[in-house]
Design a protein around this motif. Structure first.
Motif, PDB file in Angstrom:
ATOM      1  N   HIS A 149     -17.600 -60.040 -42.408  1.00 40.59           N
ATOM      2  CA  HIS A 149     -17.542 -58.379 -42.162  1.00 40.59           C
ATOM      3  C   HIS A 149     -16.685 -58.195 -40.955  1.00 40.59           C
ATOM      4  O   HIS A 149     -16.176 -59.057 -40.478  1.00 40.59           O
ATOM      5  CB  HIS A 149     -19.198 -58.372 -41.375  1.00 40.59           C
ATOM      6  CG  HIS A 149     -19.464 -56.832 -41.262  1.00 40.59           C
ATOM      7  ND1 HIS A 149     -19.470 -56.524 -40.240  1.00 40.59           N
ATOM      8  CD2 HIS A 149     -19.885 -55.878 -42.089  1.00 40.59           C
ATOM      9  CE1 HIS A 149     -19.542 -54.905 -40.206  1.00 40.59           C
ATOM     10  NE2 HIS A 149     -20.022 -54.934 -41.350  1.00 40.59           N
ATOM     11  N   TYR A 191     -31.453 -48.122 -45.370  1.00 35.01           N
ATOM     12  CA  TYR A 191     -30.316 -48.686 -44.948  1.00 35.01           C
ATOM     13  C   TYR A 191     -30.184 -50.197 -45.283  1.00 35.01           C
ATOM     14  O   TYR A 191     -31.285 -50.827 -45.178  1.00 35.01           O
ATOM     15  CB  TYR A 191     -29.779 -48.675 -43.453  1.00 35.01           C
ATOM     16  CG  TYR A 191     -28.757 -48.652 -42.892  1.00 35.01           C
ATOM     17  CD1 TYR A 191     -27.566 -48.265 -43.605  1.00 35.01           C
ATOM     18  CD2 TYR A 191     -28.526 -49.111 -41.759  1.00 35.01           C
ATOM     19  CE1 TYR A 191     -26.494 -48.462 -42.793  1.00 35.01           C
ATOM     20  CE2 TYR A 191     -27.282 -49.275 -40.865  1.00 35.01           C
ATOM     21  CZ  TYR A 191     -26.125 -48.785 -41.561  1.00 35.01           C
ATOM     22  OH  TYR A 191     -25.105 -48.957 -40.980  1.00 35.01           O
ATOM     23  N   ASN A 202     -29.257 -52.471 -43.790  1.00 31.71           N
ATOM     24  CA  ASN A 202     -29.546 -53.424 -42.686  1.00 31.71           C
ATOM     25  C   ASN A 202     -31.049 -53.542 -42.699  1.00 31.71           C
ATOM     26  O   ASN A 202     -31.870 -53.080 -41.697  1.00 31.71           O
ATOM     27  CB  ASN A 202     -29.209 -52.901 -41.294  1.00 31.71           C
ATOM     28  CG  ASN A 202     -27.641 -52.500 -41.027  1.00 31.71           C
ATOM     29  OD1 ASN A 202     -27.013 -52.357 -42.107  1.00 31.71           O
ATOM     30  ND2 ASN A 202     -27.068 -53.164 -39.863  1.00 31.71           N
ATOM     31  N   GLU A 230     -24.256 -45.198 -36.647  1.00 32.18           N
ATOM     32  CA  GLU A 230     -25.340 -45.859 -35.902  1.00 32.18           C
ATOM     33  C   GLU A 230     -25.229 -45.614 -34.578  1.00 32.18           C
ATOM     34  O   GLU A 230     -26.113 -45.753 -33.393  1.00 32.18           O
ATOM     35  CB  GLU A 230     -25.087 -47.400 -35.799  1.00 32.18           C
ATOM     36  CG  GLU A 230     -25.950 -47.827 -37.258  1.00 32.18           C
ATOM     37  CD  GLU A 230     -25.681 -49.426 -37.505  1.00 32.18           C
ATOM     38  OE1 GLU A 230     -25.637 -50.012 -36.316  1.00 32.18           O
ATOM     39  OE2 GLU A 230     -25.422 -49.789 -38.440  1.00 32.18           O
ATOM     40  N   THR A 281     -25.598 -47.771 -47.391  1.00 30.70           N
ATOM     41  CA  THR A 281     -24.811 -48.261 -46.222  1.00 30.70           C
ATOM     42  C   THR A 281     -24.202 -47.024 -45.552  1.00 30.70           C
ATOM     43  O   THR A 281     -24.274 -45.986 -46.140  1.00 30.70           O
ATOM     44  CB  THR A 281     -23.660 -49.358 -46.634  1.00 30.70           C
ATOM     45  OG1 THR A 281     -22.623 -48.447 -47.287  1.00 30.70           O
ATOM     46  CG2 THR A 281     -24.068 -50.314 -47.744  1.00 30.70           C
ATOM     47  N   SER A 282     -23.648 -47.131 -44.381  1.00 26.38           N
ATOM     48  CA  SER A 282     -22.883 -46.109 -43.830  1.00 26.38           C
ATOM     49  C   SER A 282     -21.845 -45.648 -44.737  1.00 26.38           C
ATOM     50  O   SER A 282     -21.410 -44.373 -44.437  1.00 26.38           O
ATOM     51  CB  SER A 282     -22.534 -46.708 -42.275  1.00 26.38           C
ATOM     52  OG  SER A 282     -21.496 -47.548 -42.665  1.00 26.38           O
ATOM     53  N   HIS A 339     -24.877 -50.103 -30.893  1.00 32.55           N
ATOM     54  CA  HIS A 339     -24.275 -48.790 -31.002  1.00 32.55           C
ATOM     55  C   HIS A 339     -25.187 -47.869 -30.146  1.00 32.55           C
ATOM     56  O   HIS A 339     -24.377 -46.960 -29.703  1.00 32.55           O
ATOM     57  CB  HIS A 339     -24.267 -48.568 -32.658  1.00 32.55           C
ATOM     58  CG  HIS A 339     -23.392 -48.947 -33.521  1.00 32.55           C
ATOM     59  ND1 HIS A 339     -23.705 -50.312 -33.841  1.00 32.55           N
ATOM     60  CD2 HIS A 339     -22.142 -48.645 -33.739  1.00 32.55           C
ATOM     61  CE1 HIS A 339     -22.669 -50.763 -34.674  1.00 32.55           C
ATOM     62  NE2 HIS A 339     -21.545 -49.606 -34.459  1.00 32.55           N
ATOM     63  N   HIS A 379     -19.031 -44.773 -35.455  1.00 32.79           N
ATOM     64  CA  HIS A 379     -19.976 -45.183 -36.454  1.00 32.79           C
ATOM     65  C   HIS A 379     -21.085 -44.257 -36.366  1.00 32.79           C
ATOM     66  O   HIS A 379     -21.707 -43.917 -35.342  1.00 32.79           O
ATOM     67  CB  HIS A 379     -20.341 -46.859 -36.312  1.00 32.79           C
ATOM     68  CG  HIS A 379     -20.810 -47.247 -37.146  1.00 32.79           C
ATOM     69  ND1 HIS A 379     -22.181 -47.322 -37.892  1.00 32.79           N
ATOM     70  CD2 HIS A 379     -20.208 -48.065 -38.127  1.00 32.79           C
ATOM     71  CE1 HIS A 379     -22.386 -48.003 -38.602  1.00 32.79           C
ATOM     72  NE2 HIS A 379     -21.249 -48.658 -39.370  1.00 32.79           N
ATOM     73  N   MET A 403     -27.127 -59.436 -44.839  1.00 33.48           N
ATOM     74  CA  MET A 403     -26.009 -59.426 -45.744  1.00 33.48           C
ATOM     75  C   MET A 403     -25.792 -60.648 -46.827  1.00 33.48           C
ATOM     76  O   MET A 403     -25.834 -60.335 -47.859  1.00 33.48           O
ATOM     77  CB  MET A 403     -24.820 -59.135 -44.826  1.00 33.48           C
ATOM     78  CG  MET A 403     -24.487 -58.048 -44.133  1.00 33.48           C
ATOM     79  SD  MET A 403     -23.114 -58.301 -43.049  1.00 33.48           S
ATOM     80  CE  MET A 403     -23.391 -56.554 -42.147  1.00 33.48           C
ATOM     81  N   SER A 437     -17.992 -45.182 -41.629  1.00 29.40           N
ATOM     82  CA  SER A 437     -18.318 -46.540 -41.739  1.00 29.40           C
ATOM     83  C   SER A 437     -16.997 -47.473 -41.298  1.00 29.40           C
ATOM     84  O   SER A 437     -16.072 -46.940 -41.004  1.00 29.40           O
ATOM     85  CB  SER A 437     -18.660 -46.824 -43.292  1.00 29.40           C
ATOM     86  OG  SER A 437     -17.405 -47.032 -44.075  1.00 29.40           O
ATOM     87  N   THR A 438     -17.425 -48.842 -41.031  1.00 26.96           N
ATOM     88  CA  THR A 438     -16.370 -49.284 -40.620  1.00 26.96           C
ATOM     89  C   THR A 438     -15.121 -49.602 -41.376  1.00 26.96           C
ATOM     90  O   THR A 438     -13.911 -49.596 -41.071  1.00 26.96           O
ATOM     91  CB  THR A 438     -16.674 -50.950 -40.289  1.00 26.96           C
ATOM     92  OG1 THR A 438     -17.384 -51.555 -41.562  1.00 26.96           O
ATOM     93  CG2 THR A 438     -17.844 -51.118 -39.112  1.00 26.96           C
ATOM     94  N   ASP A 466     -16.601 -53.869 -44.896  1.00 24.62           N
ATOM     95  CA  ASP A 466     -17.888 -53.241 -44.472  1.00 24.62           C
ATOM     96  C   ASP A 466     -19.142 -53.808 -45.416  1.00 24.62           C
ATOM     97  O   ASP A 466     -19.052 -54.352 -46.501  1.00 24.62           O
ATOM     98  CB  ASP A 466     -17.830 -51.695 -44.513  1.00 24.62           C
ATOM     99  CG  ASP A 466     -17.982 -50.953 -45.511  1.00 24.62           C
ATOM    100  OD1 ASP A 466     -17.835 -51.661 -46.795  1.00 24.62           O
ATOM    101  OD2 ASP A 466     -17.983 -49.909 -45.759  1.00 24.62           O
ATOM    102  N   SER A 467     -20.267 -53.341 -45.174  1.00 25.47           N
ATOM    103  CA  SER A 467     -21.537 -53.882 -45.899  1.00 25.47           C
ATOM    104  C   SER A 467     -21.224 -53.540 -47.404  1.00 25.47           C
ATOM    105  O   SER A 467     -21.924 -54.236 -48.295  1.00 25.47           O
ATOM    106  CB  SER A 467     -22.597 -53.145 -45.363  1.00 25.47           C
ATOM    107  OG  SER A 467     -22.882 -53.210 -44.037  1.00 25.47           O
ATOM    108  N   TYR A 475     -17.028 -57.181 -38.258  1.00 22.65           N
ATOM    109  CA  TYR A 475     -17.242 -57.405 -36.999  1.00 22.65           C
ATOM    110  C   TYR A 475     -16.879 -58.966 -36.766  1.00 22.65           C
ATOM    111  O   TYR A 475     -17.293 -59.436 -35.372  1.00 22.65           O
ATOM    112  CB  TYR A 475     -18.633 -56.937 -36.372  1.00 22.65           C
ATOM    113  CG  TYR A 475     -19.071 -55.647 -36.609  1.00 22.65           C
ATOM    114  CD1 TYR A 475     -18.030 -54.593 -36.671  1.00 22.65           C
ATOM    115  CD2 TYR A 475     -20.591 -55.378 -36.801  1.00 22.65           C
ATOM    116  CE1 TYR A 475     -18.478 -53.207 -36.486  1.00 22.65           C
ATOM    117  CE2 TYR A 475     -20.698 -53.859 -36.818  1.00 22.65           C
ATOM    118  CZ  TYR A 475     -19.828 -52.854 -36.940  1.00 22.65           C
ATOM    119  OH  TYR A 475     -20.252 -51.692 -37.024  1.00 22.65           O
TER     120      TYR A 475
HETATM  121  P1  13P Z   1     -20.778 -51.027 -41.823  1.00 25.49           P
HETATM  122  O1  13P Z   1     -21.663 -51.028 -43.144  1.00 25.49           O
HETATM  123  O2  13P Z   1     -20.405 -49.610 -41.574  1.00 25.49           O
HETATM  124  O3  13P Z   1     -19.911 -52.200 -41.976  1.00 25.49           O
HETATM  125  O4  13P Z   1     -21.836 -51.353 -40.921  1.00 25.49           O
HETATM  126  C1  13P Z   1     -22.568 -52.408 -40.923  1.00 25.49           C
HETATM  127  C2  13P Z   1     -23.382 -52.706 -39.490  1.00 25.49           C
HETATM  128  O5  13P Z   1     -23.902 -53.503 -39.212  1.00 25.49           O
HETATM  129  C3  13P Z   1     -23.139 -51.882 -38.448  1.00 25.49           C
HETATM  130  O6  13P Z   1     -23.530 -52.371 -37.179  1.00 25.49           O
END
Ligand code: 13P
Ligand code: SF4
Length: 311
Positions: free
Chosen positions: A27, A115, A117, A203, A131-132, A178, A201, A67, A222-223, A43-44, A29
């Protein structure tokens, strides 16, 4: 760790992955040294698509537990590993399957949009995941006369109400990373950096997001959306409101441009539990296998496949 030791360990990881026929997904992050050995960083949504499409016999997921679970659901015939089983997500932990069942019982005609998550048990109670990266498109794919239960992120839900014009019933969960990005940080930066674009973002807390409306310098993304935007924008300076791990990817993909975090404290301790060493151990010792009970996986798969299919 010295640069030489780091390079040796990265070579070791790549050799083990080849030997074991494993693909490394990371990911945005993740720490830089893990991103740099991954076969795919994203991203996700992108990671789910990669997990569904890979030809490798195993997936090592450098990200958080939900994930890896999503990858296991999409690719039931592959082994999915996560280098640290404690890499959870406080947002995913904000709703249980029992809580969702009770919410559905109060709203029997509603469509459930979760979502990504969320745990596999929650996804098994869900009609559509998102996802975002595609949440707006998912909401727009649902007939306008249907009531929607959206979970678990409050701020993403409020943003979706604004951009789609739909009324949603929204679960009151939040991501502590976030939600902790303060509107005051954004206000300060908007004054101090009049030449910068703001990448936010969804979130992030509602007051931070609200600054996007009527402000052409602020973009809710999104990221992966942030990476695409920064690469194609003619601008050179960007203030980033999300977890700080994304800065490595941004700097790598858009060299020469300037990226600064809105808050240096926006750090997800769960994402940071995955280290290069643990990734090496995971491949070497074949741990930790993430498996989802087949009946739960079958119920969750439909909602996830809908997510993967919607652009
Ligand atoms: P993304 O789907 O934008 O990568 O975000 C995932 C996530 O966990 C954001 O905190
Ligand atoms: Fe979960 Fe927040 Fe970490 Fe993303 S940043 S994985 S939503 S705790």
């Amino acid at each position: 760790m010295s640069l030489a030791t780091l390079a040796t360990m990265q070579d070791e990881v790549k050799a083990l992955a080849r030997e074991r026929d494993a693909v490394i997904l990371a990911h945005n992050y993740q720490v830089p040294e893990v991103q740099d050995v991954a076969d795919y960083v994203g991203d996700s949504l992108g990671l789910s698509r990669q997990a569904a499409a890979t030809q490798a016999s195993a997936i090592v997921f450098c990200g958080v537990h939900f994930m890896a679970e999503t990858a296991a659901i999409l690719s039931p015939d592959k082994t999915v590993l996560i280098p640290d089983l404690d890499a959870g997500c406080s947002l995913a932990a904000s709703i249980t399957a029992d809580q969702l069942r009770a919410w559905k019982a109060e709203n029997p005609d509603a469509v459930v949009v979760s979502y990504v998550n969320t745990t596999a048990d929650v996804k098994a109670e869900t009609d559509y995941c998102c996802t975002s990266g595609n949440a707006k498109a998912v909401i727009e794919a649902i007939p306008a006369d249907r009531e929607i239960l959206f979970l678990p992120d409050l701020y993403l839900g409020l943003w979706l109400e604004r951009v789609t014009g739909r009324r949603l019933k929204i679960w009151m969960g939040e991501c502590h990373v976030h939600a902790g990005i303060r509107p005051a940080d954004i206000v300060r930066w908007q004054e101090e950096a009049p030449d910068a674009e703001f990448l936010v973002h969804p979130e992030c807390g509602c007051a931070s997001q609200c600054m996007a409306f009527g402000n052409e310098r602020t973009h809710i993304l999104s990221t992966e959306g942030m990476v695409k935007f920064a690469k194609s924008s003619p601008k050179n300076r960007f203030l980033v409101a999300t977890e700080v791990g994304i800065l490595h990817r941004l700097a790598k993909e858009a060299p020469g441009k300037r990226f600064e975090p809105v808050s240096e404290e926006a750090l997800c301790r769960y994402m940071k539990m995955i280290t290069l060493e643990k990734l090496r151990d995971s491949l070497r010792d074949w741990k930790h296998v993430v498996a989802v009970e087949p009946e739960t996986a079958a119920r969750a798969r439909l909602a996830i496949e809908r997510m993967v299919a919607i652009a």
